[in-house]
Motif scaffolding. Structure first.
Motif, PDB file in Angstrom:
ATOM      1  N   ARG A   1       0.837  -1.203   0.000  1.00 31.51           N
ATOM      2  CA  ARG A   1       0.000   0.000   0.000  1.00 31.51           C
ATOM      3  C   ARG A   1       0.874   1.256   0.000  1.00 31.51           C
ATOM      4  NH1 ARG A   1      -2.983   2.370   5.344  1.00 31.51           N
ATOM      5  NH2 ARG A   1      -4.056   4.092   4.327  1.00 31.51           N
TER       6      ARG A   1
ATOM      7  N   TYR B   1       4.235   4.873   3.147  1.00 33.96           N
ATOM      8  CA  TYR B   1       4.263   3.944   4.285  1.00 33.96           C
ATOM      9  C   TYR B   1       5.436   2.966   4.281  1.00 33.96           C
ATOM     10  CZ  TYR B   1      -0.482   5.765   4.569  1.00 33.96           C
ATOM     11  OH  TYR B   1      -1.561   6.602   4.648  1.00 33.96           O
TER      12      TYR B   1
ATOM     13  N   ASN C   1      -1.585   2.455  16.159  1.00 38.00           N
ATOM     14  CA  ASN C   1      -1.706   3.180  14.894  1.00 38.00           C
ATOM     15  C   ASN C   1      -3.152   3.018  14.446  1.00 38.00           C
ATOM     16  OD1 ASN C   1      -1.758   4.199  12.327  1.00 38.00           O
ATOM     17  ND2 ASN C   1       0.178   3.268  11.688  1.00 38.00           N
TER      18      ASN C   1
ATOM     19  N   GLY D   1      -4.717   4.238  12.011  1.00 42.37           N
ATOM     20  CA  GLY D   1      -4.987   4.404  10.578  1.00 42.37           C
ATOM     21  C   GLY D   1      -5.956   5.558  10.360  1.00 42.37           C
ATOM     22  N   GLY D   2      -6.862   5.394   9.412  1.00 47.54           N
ATOM     23  CA  GLY D   2      -7.802   6.457   9.069  1.00 47.54           C
ATOM     24  C   GLY D   2      -8.737   6.847  10.206  1.00 47.54           C
TER      25      GLY D   2
ATOM     26  N   HIS E   1      -8.482  10.198  12.420  1.00 48.75           N
ATOM     27  CA  HIS E   1      -9.013  11.517  12.082  1.00 48.75           C
ATOM     28  C   HIS E   1     -10.527  11.613  12.261  1.00 48.75           C
ATOM     29  CE1 HIS E   1      -5.023  11.412  10.439  1.00 48.75           C
ATOM     30  NE2 HIS E   1      -5.364  10.470   9.591  1.00 48.75           N
TER      31      HIS E   1
ATOM     32  N   HIS F   1       2.254   6.874  13.769  1.00 50.66           N
ATOM     33  CA  HIS F   1       1.965   6.904  12.332  1.00 50.66           C
ATOM     34  C   HIS F   1       3.257   6.716  11.556  1.00 50.66           C
ATOM     35  CE1 HIS F   1      -2.083   8.182  13.071  1.00 50.66           C
ATOM     36  NE2 HIS F   1      -1.608   9.064  13.938  1.00 50.66           N
ATOM     37  N   LEU F   2       3.200   5.878  10.560  1.00 46.92           N
ATOM     38  CA  LEU F   2       4.373   5.680   9.711  1.00 46.92           C
ATOM     39  C   LEU F   2       4.722   6.961   8.961  1.00 46.92           C
ATOM     40  CD1 LEU F   2       2.877   2.360   8.620  1.00 46.92           C
ATOM     41  CD2 LEU F   2       5.244   2.437   9.375  1.00 46.92           C
ATOM     42  N   SER F   3       3.715   7.583   8.391  1.00 49.94           N
ATOM     43  CA  SER F   3       3.931   8.808   7.611  1.00 49.94           C
ATOM     44  C   SER F   3       3.854  10.024   8.535  1.00 49.94           C
ATOM     45  CB  SER F   3       2.868   8.913   6.516  1.00 49.94           C
ATOM     46  OG  SER F   3       1.578   9.042   7.097  1.00 49.94           O
TER      47      SER F   3
ATOM     48  N   ARG G   1      -5.586  15.018   7.518  1.00 53.07           N
ATOM     49  CA  ARG G   1      -4.750  14.127   8.345  1.00 53.07           C
ATOM     50  C   ARG G   1      -4.072  14.861   9.498  1.00 53.07           C
ATOM     51  NH1 ARG G   1      -4.664   9.321   5.303  1.00 53.07           N
ATOM     52  NH2 ARG G   1      -4.705   9.764   3.090  1.00 53.07           N
TER      53      ARG G   1
HETATM   54  C1  DQA Z   1      -1.408   6.345   8.986  1.00 54.66           C
HETATM   55  C2  DQA Z   1      -1.822   7.758   8.568  1.00 54.66           C
HETATM   56  C3  DQA Z   1      -3.320   7.832   8.366  1.00 54.66           C
HETATM   57  O1  DQA Z   1      -3.696   9.140   7.959  1.00 54.66           O
HETATM   58  C4  DQA Z   1      -3.773   6.852   7.304  1.00 54.66           C
HETATM   59  O2  DQA Z   1      -5.177   6.876   7.170  1.00 54.66           O
HETATM   60  C5  DQA Z   1      -3.290   5.474   7.564  1.00 54.66           C
HETATM   61  C6  DQA Z   1      -1.905   5.301   8.001  1.00 54.66           C
HETATM   62  C7  DQA Z   1       0.129   6.201   9.085  1.00 54.66           C
HETATM   63  O3  DQA Z   1       0.590   5.231   9.681  1.00 54.66           O
HETATM   64  O4  DQA Z   1       0.857   7.055   8.565  1.00 54.66           O
HETATM   65  O5  DQA Z   1      -3.983   4.493   7.342  1.00 54.66           O
HETATM   66  O6  DQA Z   1      -1.946   6.067  10.261  1.00 54.66           O
END
Ligand code: DQA
Length: 143
Positions: free
Chosen positions: A19, A24, A74, A76-77, A80, A100-102, A111
């Protein structure tokens, strides 16, 4: 054992490796978990990943009932959007570090807001898989 930690990953993080590697990285979730296990022999890890909000909340409740020392999350989405996930983190005893990875602050506007971070010890964002290691180190050194 010096710590017992839940490492909980939310929606779409089961797709890590394929993905959006620019955001990521290329490591799979399995590889990240295996490396954590190998790096911290004194930690008892409970690794979980769920795509659904309810299952994530159930895992947070489990960590509370199992008296875990901490949670690396983490979301993820759901980071937010989810009031329910935030309420669960707020309601349980084990402290949580959001990972968060990013770098969520350097991406789309939506985000930049985390509903979860205000009820966490802190947030690690933008360091890729190393962020999970940083969060584990927090629990080993400062709790
Ligand atoms: C995430 C950042 C989120 O905005 C995104 O929806 C993810 C991954 C990250 O690890 O950077 O699913 O949590």
């Amino acid at each position: 054992m010096t710590a017992s930690l839940l490492v909980l990953n939310g929606p779409n993080l089961n797709l890590l490796g394929t993905r959006d590697p620019e955001a990521y990285g290329t490591a799979s979730l399995d590889a990240i978990e295996t490396e954590l296990d190998a790096s911290f022999s004194s930690v008892e890890f409970d690794f979980r990943q769920h795509n659904g909000e309810g299952a994530l909340i159930d895992s947070l409740h489990d960590a509370h009932e199992q008296n875990r020392d901490g949670i690396v999350l983490n979301p993820g989405g759901y980071t937010h959007t989810s009031v329910a996930l935030r309420d669960a983190v707020d309601a349980i005893a084990p402290p949580t570090v959001e990972v968060h990875l990013s770098n969520v602050h350097a991406r789309e506007d939506f985000r930049r807001t985390s509903r979860i971070a205000p009820v966490c010890v802190g947030q690690v964002s933008g360091f890729g898989a190393a962020g999970y290691h940083m969060a584990v180190r927090y629990f080993l050194q400062w709790t």
